[in-house]
Scaffold this active site. Sequence first.
Site, mmCIF file in Angstrom:
data_model
loop_
_atom_site.group_PDB
_atom_site.id
_atom_site.type_symbol
_atom_site.label_atom_id
_atom_site.label_comp_id
_atom_site.label_asym_id
_atom_site.label_seq_id
_atom_site.Cartn_x
_atom_site.Cartn_y
_atom_site.Cartn_z
ATOM 1 C CG ASP A 1 12.791 5.870 4.639
ATOM 2 O OD1 ASP A 1 13.105 4.671 4.497
ATOM 3 O OD2 ASP A 1 11.643 6.294 4.445
ATOM 4 C CG HIS B 1 5.356 0.700 -4.577
ATOM 5 N ND1 HIS B 1 5.701 1.945 -4.092
ATOM 6 C CD2 HIS B 1 5.675 -0.174 -3.592
ATOM 7 C CE1 HIS B 1 6.228 1.814 -2.881
ATOM 8 N NE2 HIS B 1 6.218 0.551 -2.544
ATOM 9 N NE ARG C 1 5.323 7.356 6.004
ATOM 10 C CZ ARG C 1 6.081 6.778 5.078
ATOM 11 N NH1 ARG C 1 5.582 5.860 4.269
ATOM 12 N NH2 ARG C 1 7.352 7.082 4.946
ATOM 13 C CG HIS D 1 7.753 8.941 -6.111
ATOM 14 N ND1 HIS D 1 8.692 9.216 -7.073
ATOM 15 C CD2 HIS D 1 8.342 9.200 -4.923
ATOM 16 C CE1 HIS D 1 9.822 9.591 -6.486
ATOM 17 N NE2 HIS D 1 9.633 9.598 -5.180
ATOM 18 C CG ASP E 1 4.621 3.608 -10.593
ATOM 19 O OD1 ASP E 1 4.872 3.895 -9.410
ATOM 20 O OD2 ASP E 1 4.207 4.441 -11.431
HETATM 21 C C1 NOJ Z 1 9.413 5.528 1.553
HETATM 22 C C2 NOJ Z 1 9.487 4.652 2.721
HETATM 23 O O1 NOJ Z 1 9.538 5.346 3.899
HETATM 24 C C3 NOJ Z 1 10.654 3.758 2.448
HETATM 25 O O2 NOJ Z 1 11.082 3.114 3.585
HETATM 26 C C4 NOJ Z 1 10.182 2.823 1.386
HETATM 27 O O3 NOJ Z 1 11.161 1.904 1.047
HETATM 28 C C5 NOJ Z 1 9.810 3.614 0.147
HETATM 29 N N1 NOJ Z 1 9.007 4.750 0.441
HETATM 30 C C6 NOJ Z 1 9.079 2.754 -0.841
HETATM 31 O O4 NOJ Z 1 7.868 2.328 -0.314
#
Ligand code: NOJ
Length: 724
Positions: free
Chosen positions: A365, A178, A265, A271, A237
């Site tokens: 995350d 995206h 990475r 997705h 997207d």
């Molecule tokens: C996963 C990433 O690790 C997260 O931090 C991010 O906001 C989303 N993907 C969207 O890019």
Amino acid sequence: MMGKREFAKKYFGKMTFSIALVLVLSGIFAGKNEMPVFGSAALEDALVSNSASFSTDVIYQIVTDRFLDGDLSNNPDGSIFDTGNLRKYHGGDWSGIMDKLNDGYFTDLGVTALWISSPAENITTMDPSNNTASYHGYWARDFFRTNSSFGSMGEFREFVQTAHDKGIKVVIDFVPNHTSTAEYGTTVFPEDGRLYRDGTLISGFTTDTGNIFNHESWTDFSTYENGIYHSMYGLADLNHMNGTVDAYMKEAIDLWLDLGVDGIRVDAVKHMAEGWQKNWLSDIYEKNPVFVFGEWFTGSTSKDGQMESFSNNSGMSLLDFRFANGVRNAFSGAGTMTDLNGVIEDTEIDFEEVNDQVTFIDSHDMSRFMTLTGNDQRDVENAYVILLTSRGVPTVYYGSEQYATGSADPDNRADMPSFSVNTTAYQVISKLAPLRKTNPALAYGTTRERWTNDDVYIYEREFAGSVVLTAVNRNQNMGYNITGLLTDLPAGTYTDVLEGILGGESITVSSGGVAPFTLGPGESMVWQYTRSSVNTPDIGNVDPMMGKAGNTVTITGRGFGTAAGQVYFGTAAGRVQSWSDSRITVTVPEVTAGLYDIQVKTALNAASNTYAGFEVLTGSQTAVRFIVNNAATSYGTNIYLVGNVYELGSWSTDKAIGPFFNNTPTIGTYPTWFYDVSVPAGTTMEYKFIKVDGSGSAVWESGNNHTVTTPTGGTATVTVDWQN
Ligand code: NOJ
Ligand code: NOJ
Ligand code: CA
């Protein structure tokens, strides 16, 4: 007497001198090990130049904006900059990371790869839907330019060079799924998700006449299909099957790889269509066979068939969320050490290459490990002992070595609290990380549980006669007497690699096993034996595990000898490009597409183990969207694709592609079915669709085979009617 410097030069040959010195100075040969007798080309697998395989590496993940502000002049203006606000930029940059490279912070910690935030240019306004700036790098606008708050192209080059000079690899986060947020009720987004190519506008989201983006609104995450073709939280997207987007992403990643990046990475791989990603990876590997790992988020420790299938078939590794969740559960109390062992055993079966998955215990995350465990430093230290001695490529999340805290985003991405080199966590990492370079049991070894209960996990890693035995007790109120512990460590006395900083002691091994000892409350201990000479060749890893004839593949392990022998793909030998005792590079031979066993034969004709499953592709790949109309099915029956090339299963129904999707209005809904597939470019193929019911039995289309000639580059869509 040889000084340490001479010693390092002599015994580490071509290895970057600074690493060799660190290995010697950090005393990784302490304990009961024979001093390895390294030939002049030994430990080539551990060199920074080995960008194909990260088996010997420890990655350090940096949120660039939050690490160190080395250059105040590149900080953005006040609309998106405020060091007191975790939702705005704080000024961290590549210059700051270089400062820490130069003062030895990473070298002394023992990490050998830095994973940095996406370096691409991001939006420079606040995202009005969540009042956040793009400090994290996940809201790109131009993949051909740098994020000016992190630095210029010149500084990026300088950063990569500085890292390489220190023997440290560079991994970039890359976000092809995206651009930036463009959809949230009636909110107007100043950037409109616009995508640029080196300053030239390609498209905005609401002005998208060329179908650069998918327009299916937010995903509800209900199905794999829904997550691919809908937007994630309104993030514009990208439509990868659009030829402009496909070419853009191939050329953009080439730009960064040509700047010297060693690994990628890939964000949000769950997705994006696997077929498009495989075609993209195949293009990458033809030119730059670097290590690639994707983010497939899961909050669980359980098998997720789609996830493991992606890891086993797409050509890239994944971040190992199952492992992370297993360790987190064991220390948060949601699970036990026995459960963790169960996760390790299950994943060994579910992943074809479990050693290539990228492990971690926390990230940007999820809540930081300190916060997860109620600010328990010993838990952090013990979890790192497990991470650094387990299978997989371990990743240290920046600041964990300083006991950083924070539960949810953005609190778990705060500024580095300190750069102390004296914390126990820093010491734990610095004692274990170098062992991954020298003891191949950590890089390539099997895992075997040796003693476990709810609190205690004792496990052994082993490869080519080298052994690492690790014991961890999570219970800080109760010790355990460890009796009857078996090991493959040769008889002798072994000192704790951690030098007792987590309460460890020496053990004595005899033919009856390990003499009883006490694993005190909250203690961790690691013992190791590095076999000095390996006479039988042993393949530890093959990277990448897919490619077409002519690509370069790296084989790592031990005992290959110094004189070149042969590498076989089935019965065909590939052309050897370089050869050393621990690392070989070889050209994939001209063989029919399919899966091959790889085997090394040394110059003395000693044969290695076979390493199964190398995928030889028919040729360069291109992504094709197959659409079939009027394929009516009864409930539980799905459409699959099969054809006369390897990529379409070579007419074998159990290798057919699918199940096809049928619920995306802008592409196709039942009884129309579609799927995006990586197939050989510039090739005339025959194919048919089949209906497969719940019990797996297939009904073929009638009539003649369909035929298609795929483009030599770019993407294509073919649409046919089901032949009744
Ligand atoms: C996963 C990433 O690790 C997260 O931090 C991010 O906001 C989303 N993907 C969207 O890019
Ligand atoms: C079986 C299919 O029914 C037929 O259509 C196809 O031509 C052959 N497989 C190819 O061998
Ligand atoms: Ca700055």
